[in-house]
Write a protein that holds these residues in place. Structure first.
Motif, PDB file in Angstrom:
ATOM      1  N   GLN A 220      19.089  84.258  38.629  1.00  0.00           N
ATOM      2  CA  GLN A 220      19.894  83.232  37.966  1.00  0.00           C
ATOM      3  C   GLN A 220      20.463  82.233  38.966  1.00  0.00           C
ATOM      4  OE1 GLN A 220      19.850  82.649  34.708  1.00  0.00           O
ATOM      5  NE2 GLN A 220      18.384  84.349  34.737  1.00  0.00           N
TER       6      GLN A 220
ATOM      7  N   ALA B 144      19.743  78.262  38.824  1.00  0.00           N
ATOM      8  CA  ALA B 144      20.859  77.306  38.866  1.00  0.00           C
ATOM      9  C   ALA B 144      20.620  76.242  39.933  1.00  0.00           C
ATOM     10  CB  ALA B 144      22.175  78.041  39.122  1.00  0.00           C
TER      11      ALA B 144
ATOM     12  N   GLN C  97      20.196  72.247  39.500  1.00  0.00           N
ATOM     13  CA  GLN C  97      21.016  71.327  40.290  1.00  0.00           C
ATOM     14  C   GLN C  97      20.153  70.308  41.025  1.00  0.00           C
ATOM     15  OE1 GLN C  97      23.834  73.322  42.849  1.00  0.00           O
ATOM     16  NE2 GLN C  97      24.323  71.453  43.992  1.00  0.00           N
TER      17      GLN C  97
END
Length: 229
Positions: A167, A171, A175
Motif C-alpha cells: 500500500q 500511495a 503521488q
C-alpha cells in the motif's frame, strides 16, 4: 497527442524460442499505463525490448527517436527509468551510494527521494543488502527516479511484499502521478489498485497484444477472459 513511447508489431526471441509475436503499445506523456497478462505471456520480455536488453524486430520509438538500434545505456539516457523485477540493488553499497550512483541532473535529487521515502533517509548509511524487501523496493524506485526519467517502468514493484508495504508503494505511484506528470508503465497483478491509478491498460497473451483500452473499459469480463486463472 503523440505517443512518448510507441511499439508496433514488436517481435523478439530468446535464441530459437520466439517470445513476442506482435506487441503493440503506446504511452503518452504524463500517462499511467498498465501492462497486463498471465505469467509467461511476454510482459517482462516487452520491458527488456523497450530497455534494449533484448534484440527486437518491429517499430520501437521513444521521444520520437528509434530505440531499435540503441544499446541499453543510450536508451536509458533518453529518459527510460527501470525498476526491475527482483529489485537488483547494489547489495554492498549503502542506500545513499545506490542512489547517488544513478544520479543525473534534473528535478530528482537525493533529498527529494528521501522526502518521498523517509525510511531511506533513516537507512542512508546502511548496506542495501541488509534492508528488508520492502525497503529494497523503495530503494529501487528511488534509484530509477534519480536518473530523472520521462518514463518510469515498474516491473512487478509490489510482488512478494507485505500488504502494508504494498500500500505504501501504491500511495507513492499515486503521488507521482498527481505531482510530477511522469509517464509510468506498471506491470502488476493488483487489478483493484491499477484501476485506481492507471489511465489505460494493454493486455498480452502468448506474446501478442490482445486487448487495449481505457481503464474504465477494463471490466471484470475482460479481466476474467484474459487474466483470470
Amino acid at each position: 497527442m503523440s505517443a512518448l513511447l510507441s511499439l508496433s508489431n514488436v517481435t523478439a526471441s530468446y535464441g530459437a524460442s520466439q517470445a513476442l509475436f506482435g506487441v503493440d503499445l503506446d504511452i503518452r506523456e504524463g500517462e499511467v499505463m498498465a501492462l497486463l497478462g498471465r505469467n509467461g505471456m511476454g510482459k517482462s520480455t516487452t520491458v527488456k525490448c523497450i530497455c534494449r536488453m533484448l534484440p527486437a524486430q518491429g517499430t520501437l520509438t521513444f521521444g520520437g527517436q528509434d530505440l531499435s538500434r540503441l544499446p541499453s545505456h543510450k536508451a536509458a539516457r533518453l529518459g527510460l527509468g527501470l525498476v526491475p523485477e527482483g529489485r537488483r540493488c547494489f547489495a554492498d553499497l549503502s542506500v545513499q551510494e545506490n542512489l547517488m550512483a544513478a544520479a543525473r541532473s534534473g528535478d530528482w535529487s537525493f533529498d527529494k527521494v528521501i522526502q518521498l521515502f523517509p525510511r531511506l533517509g533513516e537507512r542512508r548509511n546502511q548496506r542495501a543488502g541488509s534492508l528488508s524487501g520492502g525497503e529494497q523496493q523503495m530503494l529501487a524506485i528511488g534509484r530509477a527516479l534519480m536518473t530523472n526519467p520521462t518514463l518510469l517502468i515498474l516491473d512487478e514493484a509490489t510482488e512478494g511484499l507485505a500488504p502494508v508495504i504494498r500500500q505504501e508503494i501504491w500511495a507513492v505511484i499515486r503521488q507521482l502521478k498527481a505531482d510530477t506528470g511522469l509517464a509510468i508503465l506498471v506491470i502488476d497483478k493488483s487489478i483493484k489498485e491499477l484501476r485506481q491509478v492507471c489511465d489505460r491498460a494493454t493486455i498480452l497473451e502468448r506474446g501478442k497484444t490482445v486487448w487495449a483500452g481505457t481503464i474504465e473499459a477494463l471490466t471484470d469480463d475482460v479481466t476474467a477472459s484474459y487474466i483470470g486463472v
